[in-house]
Design a protein around this motif. Structure first.
Motif, mmCIF file in Angstrom:
data_model
loop_
_atom_site.group_PDB
_atom_site.id
_atom_site.type_symbol
_atom_site.label_atom_id
_atom_site.label_comp_id
_atom_site.label_asym_id
_atom_site.label_seq_id
_atom_site.Cartn_x
_atom_site.Cartn_y
_atom_site.Cartn_z
ATOM 1 N N THR A 169 3.201 -6.116 2.843
ATOM 2 C CA THR A 169 2.716 -5.766 4.177
ATOM 3 C C THR A 169 3.065 -6.850 5.180
ATOM 4 O O THR A 169 3.134 -6.594 6.382
ATOM 5 C CB THR A 169 1.184 -5.524 4.207
ATOM 6 N N THR A 170 3.302 -8.063 4.688
ATOM 7 C CA THR A 170 3.627 -9.180 5.578
ATOM 8 C C THR A 170 5.027 -9.738 5.341
ATOM 9 O O THR A 170 5.474 -10.599 6.083
ATOM 10 C CB THR A 170 2.606 -10.328 5.399
ATOM 11 N N VAL A 171 5.706 -9.243 4.311
ATOM 12 C CA VAL A 171 7.019 -9.769 3.934
ATOM 13 C C VAL A 171 7.986 -8.605 3.751
ATOM 14 O O VAL A 171 7.639 -7.595 3.154
ATOM 15 C CB VAL A 171 6.910 -10.564 2.608
ATOM 16 N N ASP A 172 9.196 -8.749 4.276
ATOM 17 C CA ASP A 172 10.245 -7.750 4.075
ATOM 18 C C ASP A 172 11.473 -8.457 3.530
ATOM 19 O O ASP A 172 12.351 -8.877 4.281
ATOM 20 C CB ASP A 172 10.553 -7.006 5.370
ATOM 21 N N HIS A 183 12.442 -14.307 4.890
ATOM 22 C CA HIS A 183 11.485 -13.868 3.876
ATOM 23 C C HIS A 183 12.086 -13.991 2.480
ATOM 24 O O HIS A 183 11.399 -14.382 1.534
ATOM 25 C CB HIS A 183 11.056 -12.421 4.125
ATOM 26 N N ARG A 184 13.376 -13.652 2.350
ATOM 27 C CA ARG A 184 14.047 -13.796 1.047
ATOM 28 C C ARG A 184 14.054 -15.249 0.602
ATOM 29 O O ARG A 184 13.807 -15.552 -0.563
ATOM 30 C CB ARG A 184 15.478 -13.261 1.118
ATOM 31 N N LEU A 185 14.332 -16.157 1.531
ATOM 32 C CA LEU A 185 14.364 -17.579 1.180
ATOM 33 C C LEU A 185 12.983 -18.073 0.746
ATOM 34 O O LEU A 185 12.863 -18.836 -0.223
ATOM 35 C CB LEU A 185 14.900 -18.406 2.348
ATOM 36 N N LEU A 186 11.937 -17.637 1.431
ATOM 37 C CA LEU A 186 10.576 -18.000 1.031
ATOM 38 C C LEU A 186 10.242 -17.434 -0.343
ATOM 39 O O LEU A 186 9.609 -18.096 -1.172
ATOM 40 C CB LEU A 186 9.552 -17.507 2.059
ATOM 41 N N PHE A 187 10.670 -16.211 -0.590
ATOM 42 C CA PHE A 187 10.468 -15.564 -1.881
ATOM 43 C C PHE A 187 11.133 -16.377 -2.988
ATOM 44 O O PHE A 187 10.515 -16.681 -4.017
ATOM 45 C CB PHE A 187 11.032 -14.142 -1.811
ATOM 46 N N LEU A 188 12.386 -16.756 -2.778
ATOM 47 C CA LEU A 188 13.100 -17.557 -3.779
ATOM 48 C C LEU A 188 12.453 -18.921 -3.975
ATOM 49 O O LEU A 188 12.396 -19.433 -5.091
ATOM 50 C CB LEU A 188 14.572 -17.702 -3.383
ATOM 51 N N GLU A 189 11.950 -19.492 -2.901
ATOM 52 C CA GLU A 189 11.254 -20.774 -3.006
ATOM 53 C C GLU A 189 10.000 -20.636 -3.867
ATOM 54 O O GLU A 189 9.712 -21.493 -4.701
ATOM 55 C CB GLU A 189 10.890 -21.277 -1.613
ATOM 56 N N GLN A 190 9.251 -19.555 -3.680
ATOM 57 C CA GLN A 190 8.054 -19.320 -4.485
ATOM 58 C C GLN A 190 8.393 -19.218 -5.965
ATOM 59 O O GLN A 190 7.616 -19.626 -6.816
ATOM 60 C CB GLN A 190 7.349 -18.030 -4.063
ATOM 61 N N LEU A 191 9.548 -18.664 -6.262
ATOM 62 C CA LEU A 191 9.937 -18.461 -7.652
ATOM 63 C C LEU A 191 10.673 -19.641 -8.266
ATOM 64 O O LEU A 191 10.788 -19.732 -9.480
ATOM 65 C CB LEU A 191 10.829 -17.225 -7.770
ATOM 66 N N SER A 192 11.154 -20.551 -7.469
ATOM 67 C CA SER A 192 12.067 -21.588 -7.944
ATOM 68 C C SER A 192 11.502 -22.415 -9.086
ATOM 69 O O SER A 192 12.236 -22.765 -10.013
ATOM 70 C CB SER A 192 12.501 -22.492 -6.798
ATOM 71 N N PRO A 206 0.838 -1.200 0.000
ATOM 72 C CA PRO A 206 0.000 0.000 0.000
ATOM 73 C C PRO A 206 0.878 1.257 0.000
ATOM 74 O O PRO A 206 2.018 1.229 0.460
ATOM 75 C CB PRO A 206 -0.805 -0.107 1.299
ATOM 76 N N VAL A 207 0.322 2.331 -0.515
ATOM 77 C CA VAL A 207 1.067 3.581 -0.622
ATOM 78 C C VAL A 207 1.623 4.018 0.736
ATOM 79 O O VAL A 207 2.750 4.514 0.821
ATOM 80 C CB VAL A 207 0.200 4.683 -1.264
ATOM 81 N N GLU A 208 0.877 3.800 1.795
ATOM 82 C CA GLU A 208 1.350 4.196 3.122
ATOM 83 C C GLU A 208 2.651 3.484 3.488
ATOM 84 O O GLU A 208 3.568 4.087 4.053
ATOM 85 C CB GLU A 208 0.278 3.913 4.183
ATOM 86 N N LEU A 209 2.746 2.199 3.159
ATOM 87 C CA LEU A 209 3.966 1.438 3.434
ATOM 88 C C LEU A 209 5.106 1.910 2.531
ATOM 89 O O LEU A 209 6.251 2.037 2.977
ATOM 90 C CB LEU A 209 3.724 -0.058 3.262
ATOM 91 N N LEU A 210 4.801 2.174 1.273
ATOM 92 C CA LEU A 210 5.823 2.699 0.362
ATOM 93 C C LEU A 210 6.396 4.010 0.888
ATOM 94 O O LEU A 210 7.615 4.209 0.910
ATOM 95 C CB LEU A 210 5.229 2.917 -1.033
ATOM 96 N N THR A 211 5.509 4.888 1.323
ATOM 97 C CA THR A 211 5.936 6.187 1.852
ATOM 98 C C THR A 211 6.814 6.011 3.083
ATOM 99 O O THR A 211 7.851 6.675 3.224
ATOM 100 C CB THR A 211 4.700 7.049 2.186
ATOM 101 N N GLU A 212 6.431 5.093 3.957
ATOM 102 C CA GLU A 212 7.224 4.824 5.166
ATOM 103 C C GLU A 212 8.622 4.334 4.799
ATOM 104 O O GLU A 212 9.626 4.788 5.360
ATOM 105 C CB GLU A 212 6.498 3.770 6.008
#
Length: 102
Positions: free
Chosen positions: A76-79, A86-95, A28-34
């Motif tokens: 909002t739930t992943v950094d 979180h990076r490892l989960l991200f890479l797993e999703q893409l693998s 969300p824009v609020e998170l981007l701004t933060e």
């Protein structure tokens, strides 16, 4: 600015091999701004929220019409920048989309 992107995209899209997967990092824009404020990059500090909302809307519409696999990561739930797990989960999703062929 999105119009310029669409023009450039239209010129080069036929010259490129389709991507294996489109990754959409959504926040969300609020998170981007933060996060922009935390980075403290001078050229980003005064981005108007209205511009960010408009840009986000254009991206959402473009992604909705994208013909191919899309992986949406809800920031909002992943950094993925700050959290190795979180990076490892991200890479797993893409693998399963990643290939070694050229």
């Amino acid at each position: 600015e999105f119009g310029a992107f669409e023009q450039i995209n239209g010129l080069i899209v036929n010259m490129l091999r389709p991507v294996d997967v489109l990754v959409h990092l959504h926040a969300p824009v609020e998170l981007l701004t933060e996060r922009v404020r935390k980075r403290r990059r001078p050229f980003e500090m005064h981005l108007p929220d209205r511009w960010l909302y408009t840009l986000q809307d254009h991206y959402e519409r473009w992604i909705a019409s994208y013909e191919g696999p899309v992986v949406v990561i809800d920031l909002t739930t992943v950094d993925i920048a700050a959290n190795e797990g979180h990076r490892l989960l991200f890479l797993e999703q893409l693998s399963h989309y990643l290939t070694t062929s050229t």
